[in-house]
Design a protein around this motif. Structure first.
Motif, PDB file in Angstrom:
ATOM      1  N   VAL A   1     -24.098 -10.212 -25.121  1.00  0.00           N
ATOM      2  CA  VAL A   1     -24.925  -9.031 -24.912  1.00  0.00           C
ATOM      3  C   VAL A   1     -25.919  -9.308 -23.781  1.00  0.00           C
ATOM      4  O   VAL A   1     -26.560 -10.361 -23.765  1.00  0.00           O
ATOM      5  N   GLN A   2     -26.038  -8.375 -22.851  1.00  0.00           N
ATOM      6  CA  GLN A   2     -26.967  -8.503 -21.729  1.00  0.00           C
ATOM      7  C   GLN A   2     -28.199  -7.650 -21.964  1.00  0.00           C
ATOM      8  O   GLN A   2     -28.117  -6.577 -22.568  1.00  0.00           O
ATOM      9  N   GLY A   3     -29.326  -8.145 -21.467  1.00  0.00           N
ATOM     10  CA  GLY A   3     -30.546  -7.351 -21.463  1.00  0.00           C
ATOM     11  C   GLY A   3     -31.560  -7.720 -22.524  1.00  0.00           C
ATOM     12  O   GLY A   3     -32.674  -7.198 -22.510  1.00  0.00           O
ATOM     13  N   MET A   4     -31.213  -8.604 -23.444  1.00  0.00           N
ATOM     14  CA  MET A   4     -32.162  -8.990 -24.491  1.00  0.00           C
ATOM     15  C   MET A   4     -33.160  -9.997 -23.921  1.00  0.00           C
ATOM     16  O   MET A   4     -32.761 -10.973 -23.287  1.00  0.00           O
ATOM     17  N   THR A   5     -34.456  -9.747 -24.164  1.00  0.00           N
ATOM     18  CA  THR A   5     -35.485 -10.620 -23.606  1.00  0.00           C
ATOM     19  C   THR A   5     -36.534 -11.077 -24.614  1.00  0.00           C
ATOM     20  O   THR A   5     -37.375 -11.908 -24.273  1.00  0.00           O
ATOM     21  N   CYS A   6     -36.502 -10.546 -25.842  1.00  0.00           N
ATOM     22  CA  CYS A   6     -37.573 -10.875 -26.784  1.00  0.00           C
ATOM     23  C   CYS A   6     -37.105 -10.724 -28.230  1.00  0.00           C
ATOM     24  O   CYS A   6     -35.977 -10.311 -28.497  1.00  0.00           O
ATOM     25  N   GLY A   7     -37.997 -11.028 -29.143  1.00  0.00           N
ATOM     26  CA  GLY A   7     -37.689 -10.921 -30.566  1.00  0.00           C
ATOM     27  C   GLY A   7     -37.366  -9.495 -30.990  1.00  0.00           C
ATOM     28  O   GLY A   7     -36.539  -9.287 -31.881  1.00  0.00           O
ATOM     29  N   HIS A   8     -38.018  -8.526 -30.376  1.00  0.00           N
ATOM     30  CA  HIS A   8     -37.727  -7.125 -30.709  1.00  0.00           C
ATOM     31  C   HIS A   8     -36.277  -6.800 -30.348  1.00  0.00           C
ATOM     32  O   HIS A   8     -35.588  -6.095 -31.089  1.00  0.00           O
ATOM     33  N   CYS A   9     -35.806  -7.328 -29.229  1.00  0.00           N
ATOM     34  CA  CYS A   9     -34.416  -7.118 -28.809  1.00  0.00           C
ATOM     35  C   CYS A   9     -33.458  -7.664 -29.861  1.00  0.00           C
ATOM     36  O   CYS A   9     -32.485  -7.008 -30.237  1.00  0.00           O
ATOM     37  N   VAL A  10     -33.752  -8.865 -30.319  1.00  0.00           N
ATOM     38  CA  VAL A  10     -32.922  -9.507 -31.346  1.00  0.00           C
ATOM     39  C   VAL A  10     -32.888  -8.643 -32.599  1.00  0.00           C
ATOM     40  O   VAL A  10     -31.832  -8.403 -33.181  1.00  0.00           O
ATOM     41  N   GLN A  11     -34.049  -8.153 -32.994  1.00  0.00           N
ATOM     42  CA  GLN A  11     -34.161  -7.316 -34.189  1.00  0.00           C
ATOM     43  C   GLN A  11     -33.365  -6.020 -34.040  1.00  0.00           C
ATOM     44  O   GLN A  11     -32.660  -5.594 -34.964  1.00  0.00           O
ATOM     45  N   ALA A  12     -33.460  -5.393 -32.880  1.00  0.00           N
ATOM     46  CA  ALA A  12     -32.768  -4.124 -32.642  1.00  0.00           C
ATOM     47  C   ALA A  12     -31.253  -4.304 -32.687  1.00  0.00           C
ATOM     48  O   ALA A  12     -30.541  -3.524 -33.334  1.00  0.00           O
TER      49      ALA A  12
ATOM     50  N   ASP B   1     -25.046  -0.507 -27.677  1.00  0.00           N
ATOM     51  CA  ASP B   1     -25.556   0.526 -26.785  1.00  0.00           C
ATOM     52  C   ASP B   1     -26.701   1.296 -27.444  1.00  0.00           C
ATOM     53  O   ASP B   1     -27.722   1.579 -26.807  1.00  0.00           O
ATOM     54  N   GLU B   2     -26.531   1.620 -28.715  1.00  0.00           N
ATOM     55  CA  GLU B   2     -27.578   2.338 -29.469  1.00  0.00           C
ATOM     56  C   GLU B   2     -28.872   1.527 -29.520  1.00  0.00           C
ATOM     57  O   GLU B   2     -29.965   2.086 -29.504  1.00  0.00           O
ATOM     58  N   ALA B   3     -28.725   0.209 -29.571  1.00  0.00           N
ATOM     59  CA  ALA B   3     -29.897  -0.670 -29.587  1.00  0.00           C
ATOM     60  C   ALA B   3     -30.551  -0.760 -28.208  1.00  0.00           C
ATOM     61  O   ALA B   3     -31.672  -1.235 -28.081  1.00  0.00           O
ATOM     62  N   GLY B   4     -29.823  -0.320 -27.172  1.00  0.00           N
ATOM     63  CA  GLY B   4     -30.393  -0.298 -25.835  1.00  0.00           C
ATOM     64  C   GLY B   4     -29.933  -1.431 -24.926  1.00  0.00           C
ATOM     65  O   GLY B   4     -30.568  -1.706 -23.912  1.00  0.00           O
ATOM     66  N   TYR B   5     -28.821  -2.060 -25.273  1.00  0.00           N
ATOM     67  CA  TYR B   5     -28.344  -3.205 -24.501  1.00  0.00           C
ATOM     68  C   TYR B   5     -26.876  -3.040 -24.123  1.00  0.00           C
ATOM     69  O   TYR B   5     -26.257  -2.075 -24.515  1.00  0.00           O
ATOM     70  N   ASP B   6     -26.365  -3.980 -23.358  1.00  0.00           N
ATOM     71  CA  ASP B   6     -24.997  -3.874 -22.848  1.00  0.00           C
ATOM     72  C   ASP B   6     -24.126  -4.976 -23.408  1.00  0.00           C
ATOM     73  O   ASP B   6     -24.485  -6.159 -23.320  1.00  0.00           O
ATOM     74  N   LEU B   7     -22.976  -4.596 -23.927  1.00  0.00           N
ATOM     75  CA  LEU B   7     -21.983  -5.552 -24.399  1.00  0.00           C
ATOM     76  C   LEU B   7     -21.121  -5.945 -23.200  1.00  0.00           C
ATOM     77  O   LEU B   7     -20.588  -5.081 -22.507  1.00  0.00           O
ATOM     78  N   VAL B   8     -21.014  -7.246 -22.950  1.00  0.00           N
ATOM     79  CA  VAL B   8     -20.214  -7.745 -21.838  1.00  0.00           C
ATOM     80  C   VAL B   8     -18.751  -7.740 -22.255  1.00  0.00           C
ATOM     81  O   VAL B   8     -18.403  -8.173 -23.358  1.00  0.00           O
ATOM     82  N   ASP B   9     -17.893  -7.233 -21.375  1.00  0.00           N
ATOM     83  CA  ASP B   9     -16.463  -7.231 -21.666  1.00  0.00           C
ATOM     84  C   ASP B   9     -15.965  -8.647 -21.809  1.00  0.00           C
ATOM     85  O   ASP B   9     -16.382  -9.547 -21.089  1.00  0.00           O
ATOM     86  N   ARG B  10     -15.050  -8.801 -22.753  1.00  0.00           N
ATOM     87  CA  ARG B  10     -14.469 -10.137 -22.992  1.00  0.00           C
ATOM     88  C   ARG B  10     -13.388 -10.422 -22.004  1.00  0.00           C
ATOM     89  O   ARG B  10     -12.630  -9.678 -21.599  1.00  0.00           O
TER      90      ARG B  10
END
Length: 69
Positions: free
Chosen positions: A8-19, A60-69
């Motif tokens: 997953v791309q775009g996560m930068t903090c604990g809130h991101c992890v939680q989302a 996507d709903e959490a606000g981040y991008d799933l990297v294609d495998r």
């Protein structure tokens, strides 16, 4: 049990992890979600294989991008 690892791309903090954990964890059949913020890896354990489109939609709903495998 099935274990899949997603990137997953775009996560930068604990809130991101939680989302991401909350959205992916809400998918039917998911037993456990572990997020490694440093690497962006999301490890999902579920009873059955998950629909990749559903996982992508949850990330996507959490606000981040799933990297294609």
């Amino acid at each position: 049990m099935v274990t899949d690892i997603y990137q997953v791309q775009g996560m930068t903090c604990g809130h991101c992890v939680q989302a991401v954990s909350a959205e992916v964890g809400a998918l039917a059949g998911v037993d456990e979600v572990q997020v490694d913020l440093a690497s962006g890896q999301v490890t999902v354990t579920s009873a059955e294989p998950l629909d990749p489109a559903a996982v992508r939609a949850a990330v996507d709903e959490a606000g981040y991008d799933l990297v294609d495998r």
